[in-house]
Design a protein around this motif. Structure first.
Motif, PDB file in Angstrom:
ATOM      1  N   GLY A  52       0.766  -1.157  -0.042  1.00 52.76           N
ATOM      2  CA  GLY A  52       0.095   0.011  -0.078  1.00 52.76           C
ATOM      3  C   GLY A  52       0.889   1.123   0.129  1.00 52.76           C
ATOM      4  N   ALA A  53       2.009   1.193   0.582  1.00 54.75           N
ATOM      5  CA  ALA A  53       2.905   2.392   0.613  1.00 54.75           C
ATOM      6  C   ALA A  53       3.378   2.671  -0.837  1.00 54.75           C
ATOM      7  N   CYS A  54       3.646   1.514  -1.673  1.00 53.12           N
ATOM      8  CA  CYS A  54       3.927   1.826  -2.726  1.00 53.12           C
ATOM      9  C   CYS A  54       2.952   2.229  -3.919  1.00 53.12           C
ATOM     10  N   GLY A  55       1.524   2.457  -3.337  1.00 54.61           N
ATOM     11  CA  GLY A  55       0.506   2.500  -4.187  1.00 54.61           C
ATOM     12  C   GLY A  55      -0.146   1.327  -4.864  1.00 54.61           C
ATOM     13  N   LEU A  56      -0.078   0.132  -4.336  1.00 54.85           N
ATOM     14  CA  LEU A  56      -0.504  -1.061  -4.893  1.00 54.85           C
ATOM     15  C   LEU A  56      -1.610  -1.132  -4.281  1.00 54.85           C
ATOM     16  N   HIS A  57      -2.598  -2.070  -4.881  1.00 59.25           N
ATOM     17  CA  HIS A  57      -3.757  -2.580  -4.416  1.00 59.25           C
ATOM     18  C   HIS A  57      -3.427  -4.204  -4.124  1.00 59.25           C
ATOM     19  N   THR A  58      -3.669  -4.669  -2.963  1.00 58.50           N
ATOM     20  CA  THR A  58      -3.424  -6.203  -2.612  1.00 58.50           C
ATOM     21  C   THR A  58      -4.744  -6.726  -2.167  1.00 58.50           C
ATOM     22  N   LEU A  59      -4.948  -8.025  -2.965  1.00 61.39           N
ATOM     23  CA  LEU A  59      -5.889  -8.897  -2.503  1.00 61.39           C
ATOM     24  C   LEU A  59      -5.331  -9.809  -1.888  1.00 61.39           C
ATOM     25  N   VAL A  60      -5.845 -10.155  -0.549  1.00 58.83           N
ATOM     26  CA  VAL A  60      -5.665 -11.392   0.148  1.00 58.83           C
ATOM     27  C   VAL A  60      -6.471 -12.537   0.044  1.00 58.83           C
ATOM     28  N   VAL A  61      -5.906 -13.710  -0.415  1.00 59.21           N
ATOM     29  CA  VAL A  61      -6.709 -14.880  -0.648  1.00 59.21           C
ATOM     30  C   VAL A  61      -6.444 -15.711   0.531  1.00 59.21           C
ATOM     31  N   ASP A  62      -7.112 -15.927   1.372  1.00 62.02           N
ATOM     32  CA  ASP A  62      -7.052 -16.958   2.701  1.00 62.02           C
ATOM     33  C   ASP A  62      -7.619 -17.923   2.705  1.00 62.02           C
ATOM     34  N   ALA A  63      -6.889 -19.085   2.178  1.00 62.04           N
ATOM     35  CA  ALA A  63      -7.238 -20.374   2.073  1.00 62.04           C
ATOM     36  C   ALA A  63      -6.724 -21.329   3.286  1.00 62.04           C
ATOM     37  N   SER A  64      -6.393 -20.718   4.265  1.00 60.57           N
ATOM     38  CA  SER A  64      -5.740 -21.402   5.456  1.00 60.57           C
ATOM     39  C   SER A  64      -6.685 -22.078   5.947  1.00 60.57           C
ATOM     40  N   GLY A  85     -17.251 -12.911  -3.894  1.00 61.69           N
ATOM     41  CA  GLY A  85     -16.283 -13.558  -2.504  1.00 61.69           C
ATOM     42  C   GLY A  85     -15.265 -12.253  -2.103  1.00 61.69           C
ATOM     43  N   VAL A  86     -15.298 -11.336  -2.804  1.00 61.01           N
ATOM     44  CA  VAL A  86     -14.052 -10.353  -2.938  1.00 61.01           C
ATOM     45  C   VAL A  86     -14.500  -9.525  -1.855  1.00 61.01           C
ATOM     46  N   GLU A  87     -13.937  -9.170  -0.789  1.00 59.91           N
ATOM     47  CA  GLU A  87     -14.499  -8.248   0.126  1.00 59.91           C
ATOM     48  C   GLU A  87     -13.530  -6.862   0.235  1.00 59.91           C
ATOM     49  N   ARG A  88     -13.864  -5.676  -0.050  1.00 60.57           N
ATOM     50  CA  ARG A  88     -13.272  -4.468  -0.267  1.00 60.57           C
ATOM     51  C   ARG A  88     -13.002  -3.993   1.243  1.00 60.57           C
ATOM     52  N   SER A  96      -8.126  -5.666  -0.545  1.00 59.23           N
ATOM     53  CA  SER A  96      -9.107  -6.672  -0.413  1.00 59.23           C
ATOM     54  C   SER A  96      -9.060  -7.925   0.076  1.00 59.23           C
ATOM     55  N   TYR A  97     -10.037  -8.736   0.521  1.00 60.04           N
ATOM     56  CA  TYR A  97      -9.769  -9.870   1.304  1.00 60.04           C
ATOM     57  C   TYR A  97     -10.836 -10.953   0.701  1.00 60.04           C
ATOM     58  N   MET A  98     -10.447 -12.264   0.501  1.00 60.90           N
ATOM     59  CA  MET A  98     -11.331 -13.249   0.205  1.00 60.90           C
ATOM     60  C   MET A  98     -11.152 -14.564   1.054  1.00 60.90           C
ATOM     61  N   ALA A  99     -12.273 -14.953   1.609  1.00 60.48           N
ATOM     62  CA  ALA A  99     -12.147 -15.975   2.545  1.00 60.48           C
ATOM     63  C   ALA A  99     -12.189 -17.249   1.811  1.00 60.48           C
ATOM     64  N   ALA A 100     -11.333 -18.216   1.750  1.00 57.60           N
ATOM     65  CA  ALA A 100     -11.219 -19.023   0.711  1.00 57.60           C
ATOM     66  C   ALA A 100     -10.884 -20.827   1.127  1.00 57.60           C
ATOM     67  N   ARG A 101     -11.181 -20.811   2.452  1.00 59.61           N
ATOM     68  CA  ARG A 101     -10.852 -22.244   3.066  1.00 59.61           C
ATOM     69  C   ARG A 101     -11.460 -23.323   2.203  1.00 59.61           C
ATOM     70  N   GLY A 102     -10.928 -24.173   1.468  1.00 58.81           N
ATOM     71  CA  GLY A 102     -11.062 -25.247   0.868  1.00 58.81           C
ATOM     72  C   GLY A 102     -11.483 -24.853  -0.613  1.00 58.81           C
ATOM     73  N   LEU A 103     -11.251 -23.635  -1.175  1.00 57.65           N
ATOM     74  CA  LEU A 103     -11.331 -23.241  -2.421  1.00 57.65           C
ATOM     75  C   LEU A 103     -10.414 -23.781  -3.545  1.00 57.65           C
ATOM     76  N   PRO A 104      -9.132 -23.987  -3.115  1.00 56.92           N
ATOM     77  CA  PRO A 104      -8.264 -24.251  -4.231  1.00 56.92           C
ATOM     78  C   PRO A 104      -8.825 -25.893  -4.804  1.00 56.92           C
ATOM     79  N   LEU A 105      -9.297 -26.783  -4.069  1.00 55.17           N
ATOM     80  CA  LEU A 105      -9.501 -28.034  -4.409  1.00 55.17           C
ATOM     81  C   LEU A 105     -10.578 -28.027  -5.368  1.00 55.17           C
ATOM     82  N   THR A 106     -11.668 -27.133  -5.280  1.00 51.95           N
ATOM     83  CA  THR A 106     -12.810 -27.043  -6.156  1.00 51.95           C
ATOM     84  C   THR A 106     -12.316 -26.756  -7.502  1.00 51.95           C
ATOM     85  N   PHE A 107     -11.048 -26.420  -7.750  1.00 47.74           N
ATOM     86  CA  PHE A 107     -10.345 -25.863  -9.281  1.00 47.74           C
ATOM     87  C   PHE A 107      -9.478 -27.268  -9.387  1.00 47.74           C
TER      88      PHE A 107
END
Length: 277
Positions: free
Chosen positions: A58-70, A87-90, A96-107
């Motif tokens: 953010g200090a560099c002016g970039l927008h970050t999406l956190v995909v939390d699949a833990s 599923g993306v929460e601003r 931005s944040y995305m709750a993603a537990r279990g999501l990878p295996l669906t792909f």
């Protein structure tokens, strides 16, 4: 001849409409994916690591999406099953944040690869510059290994100063090296500045990774969980964050993401692409 050559030059390409102009603008836009290895027995440190990385970018002016699949994350919302963008929460203008537990295996495809998740995430959050994928080592291998095999991809591992956290960090490094072929990693040690065993844990992990796996611990930094969250990242942390960005997996914005940007109700980014793009 000079005048004739001048008349034969192809006409300059001008957008025929606004959509074509926008498509040209975003044709070279690149997202960068960074794998962050979840540590189940140092789970409380995960939020700190992700938070500090978001602050650095953010200090560099970039927008970050956190995909939390833990394992500790929430599963995606029901609507995300039909449209991942739902599923993306601003959280702020830069995170931005995305709750993603279990999501990878669906792909997962027939070969066990979950790499198509990267395309889906890029389409779901085209406004992002950086995507932090926080997941177990085995899931990160399924997501990144095929595309990252010939890239300079370097995962980020974190731990605390307890024996259990060290054990899980070493197990993760083993999975990353043997299944993913990643022979280097960066480390964040999340412990109080007064911890007397933190440096020993860092050294022990580096020694075991080298002697038993042939893996290099490239950079190791300490993060104090008792420092205020509003504290600006220091120069060493900014250097690590920049190094992770340079070794991140690049992903060029595709047509699906462009269509989302220009669809009714979508908010186009107000600024130009970041210099790093």
């Amino acid at each position: 001849m000079a005048s004739t050559a001048h008349t034969l030059k192809p006409p300059a390409m001008h957008p025929v409409d606004q959509a074509q102009g926008l498509r040209q603008m975003f044709a070279t836009r690149v997202l960068r994916f960074i794998p962050v290895v979840a540590n189940p027995r140092a789970a409380s440190a995960g939020g700190l690591v992700l938070e500090r990385l978001c602050a650095a970018y953010g200090a560099c002016g970039l927008h970050t999406l956190v995909v939390d699949a833990s394992e500790q994350a929430r599963p995606p919302g029901e609507l995300a099953e039909f449209d991942l963008a739902e599923g993306v929460e601003r959280l702020s203008s830069q995170v931005s944040y995305m709750a993603a537990r279990g999501l990878p295996l669906t792909f997962a495809d027939a070969r066990g690869s979950c790499e198509s998740l990267l395309d889906a995430l890029a389409d779901a959050s085209p406004q992002s510059d950086v995507v932090l994928v926080h997941a177990s080592a085995s899931e990160l291998v399924r997501i990144f290994a095929r595309r990252g095999r010939h890239a300079n991809l370097r995962p980020l591992v974190f731990t605390n100063d307890m024996a259990e956290g060290l054990t899980d960090a070493y197990a993760a490094v083993k999975v990353l090296s043997q299944r993913g072929g990643w022979m280097a990693y960066d480390l964040l040690m999340c412990a109080s500045r007064r911890s007397i065993q933190a440096d020993e844990v860092i050294a022990r992990l580096a020694r075991c990774a080298d002697e038993f796996l042939g893996v290099a611990q490239r950079t190791a930094l300490r993060l104090d969980p008792f420092e205020p969250a509003s504290l600006d990242p220091d120069a060493r942390f900014m250097d690590m964050a920049a190094g992770l960005l340079r070794s991140a997996l690049p992903h060029t914005l595709g047509d699906n993401a462009f269509d989302h940007l220009v669809s009714p109700g979508a908010a186009l980014p107000a600024r130009q692409s970041a210099v790093l793009n």
